[in-house]
Design an enzyme around this catalytic site. Structure first.
Site, PDB file in Angstrom:
ATOM      1  N   LYS A 293      35.695 -56.451  66.084  1.00  0.00           N
ATOM      2  CA  LYS A 293      37.076 -56.930  66.153  1.00  0.00           C
ATOM      3  C   LYS A 293      37.237 -57.643  67.508  1.00  0.00           C
ATOM      4  CE  LYS A 293      41.483 -55.168  64.549  1.00  0.00           C
ATOM      5  NZ  LYS A 293      42.202 -54.017  63.979  1.00  0.00           N
ATOM      6  N   GLU A 377      51.008 -43.289  54.450  1.00  0.00           N
ATOM      7  CA  GLU A 377      52.403 -42.888  54.631  1.00  0.00           C
ATOM      8  C   GLU A 377      52.831 -41.833  53.616  1.00  0.00           C
ATOM      9  OE1 GLU A 377      51.318 -46.023  54.612  1.00  0.00           O
ATOM     10  OE2 GLU A 377      51.798 -46.760  56.607  1.00  0.00           O
ATOM     11  N   ARG A 405      56.575 -46.767  51.216  1.00  0.00           N
ATOM     12  CA  ARG A 405      55.470 -46.126  50.494  1.00  0.00           C
ATOM     13  C   ARG A 405      55.803 -44.669  50.174  1.00  0.00           C
ATOM     14  NH1 ARG A 405      50.187 -48.636  51.262  1.00  0.00           N
ATOM     15  NH2 ARG A 405      50.550 -50.714  50.384  1.00  0.00           N
TER      16      ARG A 405
HETATM   17  C1  TPP Z   1      51.094 -49.549  54.399  1.00  0.00           C
HETATM   18  C2  TPP Z   1      50.782 -50.106  55.766  1.00  0.00           C
HETATM   19  N1  TPP Z   1      50.804 -49.259  56.833  1.00  0.00           N
HETATM   20  C3  TPP Z   1      50.545 -49.726  58.068  1.00  0.00           C
HETATM   21  C4  TPP Z   1      50.262 -51.049  58.259  1.00  0.00           C
HETATM   22  C5  TPP Z   1      50.034 -51.572  59.660  1.00  0.00           C
HETATM   23  N2  TPP Z   1      48.670 -52.134  59.781  1.00  0.00           N
HETATM   24  C6  TPP Z   1      48.423 -53.420  59.677  1.00  0.00           C
HETATM   25  S1  TPP Z   1      46.817 -53.781  59.864  1.00  0.00           S
HETATM   26  C7  TPP Z   1      46.434 -52.143  60.134  1.00  0.00           C
HETATM   27  C8  TPP Z   1      45.042 -51.702  60.427  1.00  0.00           C
HETATM   28  C9  TPP Z   1      44.086 -52.311  59.455  1.00  0.00           C
HETATM   29  O1  TPP Z   1      42.779 -51.897  59.802  1.00  0.00           O
HETATM   30  P1  TPP Z   1      41.574 -52.443  58.922  1.00  0.00           P
HETATM   31  O2  TPP Z   1      41.929 -52.365  57.481  1.00  0.00           O
HETATM   32  O3  TPP Z   1      40.376 -51.715  59.362  1.00  0.00           O
HETATM   33  O4  TPP Z   1      41.501 -53.986  59.285  1.00  0.00           O
HETATM   34  P2  TPP Z   1      41.121 -54.656  60.703  1.00  0.00           P
HETATM   35  O5  TPP Z   1      42.425 -54.956  61.395  1.00  0.00           O
HETATM   36  O6  TPP Z   1      40.282 -53.662  61.439  1.00  0.00           O
HETATM   37  O7  TPP Z   1      40.376 -55.897  60.345  1.00  0.00           O
HETATM   38  C10 TPP Z   1      47.570 -51.365  60.043  1.00  0.00           C
HETATM   39  C11 TPP Z   1      47.610 -49.891  60.234  1.00  0.00           C
HETATM   40  C12 TPP Z   1      50.274 -51.894  57.126  1.00  0.00           C
HETATM   41  N3  TPP Z   1      50.058 -53.234  57.234  1.00  0.00           N
HETATM   42  N4  TPP Z   1      50.517 -51.386  55.901  1.00  0.00           N
HETATM   43 MG    MG Z   2      39.061 -52.117  60.891  1.00  0.00          MG
END
Ligand code: TPP
Ligand code: MG
Ligand code: DXP
Length: 633
Positions: A293, A377, A405
């Site tokens: 990342k 959630e 959610r």
């Molecule tokens: C239901 C929900 N909860 C929380 C979020 C906030 N959120 C956005 S991206 C993320 C982390 C995503 O991590 P990953 O899937 O590993 O993708 P990366 O950013 O590492 O590429 C979160 C918690 C969201 N978008 N949707």
């Molecule tokens: Mg990730």
């Protein structure tokens, strides 16, 4: 190299065909151009830099091998879709990302034919992709469906609900697990540990070479002759051997999904070869790629949490402009942590967002009572219920939009059992940059009808802390608070918070012609509208209602009875919003005074700046005055 003023008006490619036409050896240069463009552009616009820097090679390889829009790409959350947008004809618009009338920060069906599926909330990609693959099979089509889900997306229930169904519904689906070990903060839970165990297995070091050889072997037609051996080879070569054990299958194989990897998610030739191989498999597959990342930009590599999603930053240093006023989130984190130091029954829960919610300070100072449950959630709400049953005081801290959610858990588990869970909904109101998937504009609608649930919103930071203190001491049932993204009007909280009387509003000023009832951070707009109306000779009452439910009916009646028009103002959709509650109440109380309402329309509000969108949709002083005068006739 730190990019400066990159010219996005002359993109090196303007469609996926241009990418396919490039010689393979040109792709690393293109990847670098994409990185430099993102780093320079997002310094001006803000956005999800880290996630997108991590998927440059992956997205290039996908577009090199597959053909959108015929083939379908589904990105989980889709915050990492900027590279996809740049490849599919939007490179020259990437500088408008998340700006009013500019590109949306996620994929959006209405924005491009290459965006087959939008997102913004996590965990939806595998289910939607399975639906697309199954639909394709039913139609007898031959397009490919590929979904890209991050490691943290796999902490999300809907992903596993989908995985449970994949093998039963289709033989052709490619799932890419983009594993960078990070959610917004570090990824959490057993899943994160499991992925890490695979990725750090001692066998991985030479596995990388093995993977390349294996793919060549397969592409070389080896698979046609040695089906049986391939079965073992597939598991042996691409799976780390655990000491002495037979070829271990992964949990995905148990779901009937063939696991491949882990492979280097930045090795373009290997990615292309692997996708070329996987596209011809007649079974559902998952490719585990390891990525970084923030790759290519040192400040983002050093601080993945900060660069997951941020505002403008200095390209040279990665520094962001510091605000002189604490945000509501920072005040929240500090206050609840301080309460918890005195009250050992207070526990704090987040769904993978310690930074955004301000709980990062609770995590640091009281780690034993801090719980990051991942992007989960629904589970967070149930977990909070269980804690409440044990007499603890859970602060369930989830953005308004993500709390959607958990609606059933709030009704079925929290409210019916009257469990004293504190629902702390940050980003209550227009979120701005992220657009319709993130605006917290529905929580009054989805909470107001739930019996016994108290719901409130503060007018400023001082009242916010009083409300949090009131929540900390309220054990009669579920209680919810909504508060906006960013800063408030700048009222410093008093040293010692005061308990507020539930259901008791505040009469800021009395009046006999007009009553303005401004909820939360609409009070300043109401105060300005009051001034304008008074300059026109009107006597204007101003109420800070504090409580969405229970409404202060006595206060509202006493004023509404004597004025000619009531005007409610809320940072929420009008449909079943706060104003509806006032209308219902006045109607039931037999008060005939007409009510006009200021709030968001019955549509999904686009992305953009809060000020600009308020102006466009009439959440302004001018429109308030206009609507009141029009009603007065
Ligand atoms: C239901 C929900 N909860 C929380 C979020 C906030 N959120 C956005 S991206 C993320 C982390 C995503 O991590 P990953 O899937 O590993 O993708 P990366 O950013 O590492 O590429 C979160 C918690 C969201 N978008 N949707
Ligand atoms: Mg990730
Ligand atoms: C993609 C996602 O859901 C989060 O990164 C979100 O964009 C954070 O929003 P804030 O910037 O309001 O914390």
């Amino acid at each position: 190299m730190t990019p400066t003023n990159v010219d996005t008006s002359q993109p090196p490619i303007s469609c996926p065909a241009d990418l396919k036409a490039l010689p393979l050896e040109k792709l690393p240069e293109l990847a670098e151009q994409i990185r430099q463009t993102l780093i320079a552009t997002l310094a001006e616009t803000g956005g999800h830099l880290g996630p997108n820097l991590g998927v440059v090679e992956l997205t290039l390889a996908m577009h090199r091998v597959f053909d959108t829009p015929k083939d379908k790409f589904v990105f989980d959350v889709a915050h990492q879709g900027y590279v996809h947008k740049m490849i599919t004809g939007r490179w020259d618009k990437i500088h408008t990302i998340r700006q009013f009338h500019g590109l949306n920060g996620f994929l959006l069906r209405s924005e491009s034919e290459h965006d087959c599926y939008g997102a913004g909330h996590a965990g939806t990609s595998v289910g939607a992709a399975l639906g697309m693959a199954t639909g394709r099979d039913l139609k007898g089509s031959d397009d490919h469906v590929i979904c890209v889900a991050g490691d943290a997306a796999f902490t999300c229930g809907p992903v596993f609900e989908a995985l449970n169904n994949v093998a039963a519904h289709t033989k052709r689906l490619i799932i890419v697990l983009n594993d960078n070990e990070w959610s917004i903060d570090k990824n959490v839970g057993a899943i994160a540990g499991y992925f890490n165990a695979i990725a750090t297995n001692p066998g991985f070091a030479n596995l990388h070479e093995k993977a390349a050889k294996f793919v060549e072997f397969m592409l070389g037609g080896g698979v046609r002759k040695l089906a049986e051996r391939v079965e073992k080879t597939a598991k042996g070569l691409l799976l780390p051997q655990s000491e002495g054990a037979h070829n271990r299958s992964t949990m995905f194989d148990e779901f009937g999904i063939r696991y491949y990897g882990p492979i280097d998610g930045h090795n373009l030739p290997l990615l292309i070869q692997t996708f070329d191989f996987l596209k011809n498999q007649n079974e559902p597959v998952i490719l585990h790629v390891l990525t970084e990342k923030g790759r290519g930009y040192k400040p983002a590599l050093e601080d993945p949490l900060k660069f997951h999603g941020l505002g403008k930053y200095n390209v040279e240093t990665g520094e962001v402009a510091a605000s002189d006023k604490p945000t509501y989130s920072q005040i929240y984190g500090r206050s609840v942590t301080d309460f918890a130091k005195e009250d050992k029954s207070i526990v704090a829960i987040t769904g993978a967002m310690p930074g955004g919610t301000g709980l990062i300070v609770f995590k640091k100072e009281i780690p034993e009572r801090y719980f990051d449950v991942g992007i989960a959630e629904e589970h967070a709400a149930l977990f909070a219920c269980g804690l409440a049953v044990q007499g603890l005081r859970p602060f369930l801290t989830i953005y308004s939009t993500f709390m959607q959610r958990a609606i059933d858990m709030i009704i079925h588990d929290m409210a019916i059992q009257n469990l004293p869970v504190r629902l702390c909904m940050d980003r209550g109101g227009l979120s701005g940059d992220d657009g319709p998937t993130h605006h917290g504009l529905f929580d009054i609608s989805y909470l107001r009808g739930i019996p016994g649930l108290v719901h409130m919103q503060p007018k400023d930071e001082d009242e916010f802390v009083d409300m949090l203190w009131t929540m900390a001491n309220y054990d009669k049932g579920p209680i919810a608070i909504r508060y906006p993204r960013g800063n408030g009007p700048g009222v410093t909280p008093k040293q010692k918070p005061q308990l507020l009387e539930i259901g008791k509003g505040e009469l800021i000023a009395d009046g006999s012609d007009v009553a303005l009832i401004g909820l939360g951070e609409m009070v300043p707009i109401a105060q300005q509208a009051k001034k304008v109306l008074e300059e026109k000779g009107l006597s204007v009452a101003l109420i800070n209602p504090r409580w969405i439910k229970p409404l202060d009916g006595a206060l509202i009646d006493s004023i509404a009875k004597k004025v000619k028009v009531v005007c409610t103002l809320e940072d929420h959709v009008l449909m079943n919003g706060f104003g509806c509650g006032v209308i219902e109440h006045l109607n039931d109380a037999g008060v005939k005074t007409p009510v006009v309402r200021i709030g968001w329309p019955d549509e999904f509000v686009e992305h953009g700046s809060v000020g600009g969108l308020r102006k466009k949709h009439g959440l302004t002083v001018e429109n308030t005055v206009e609507k009141v005068l029009a009603k007065l006739g």
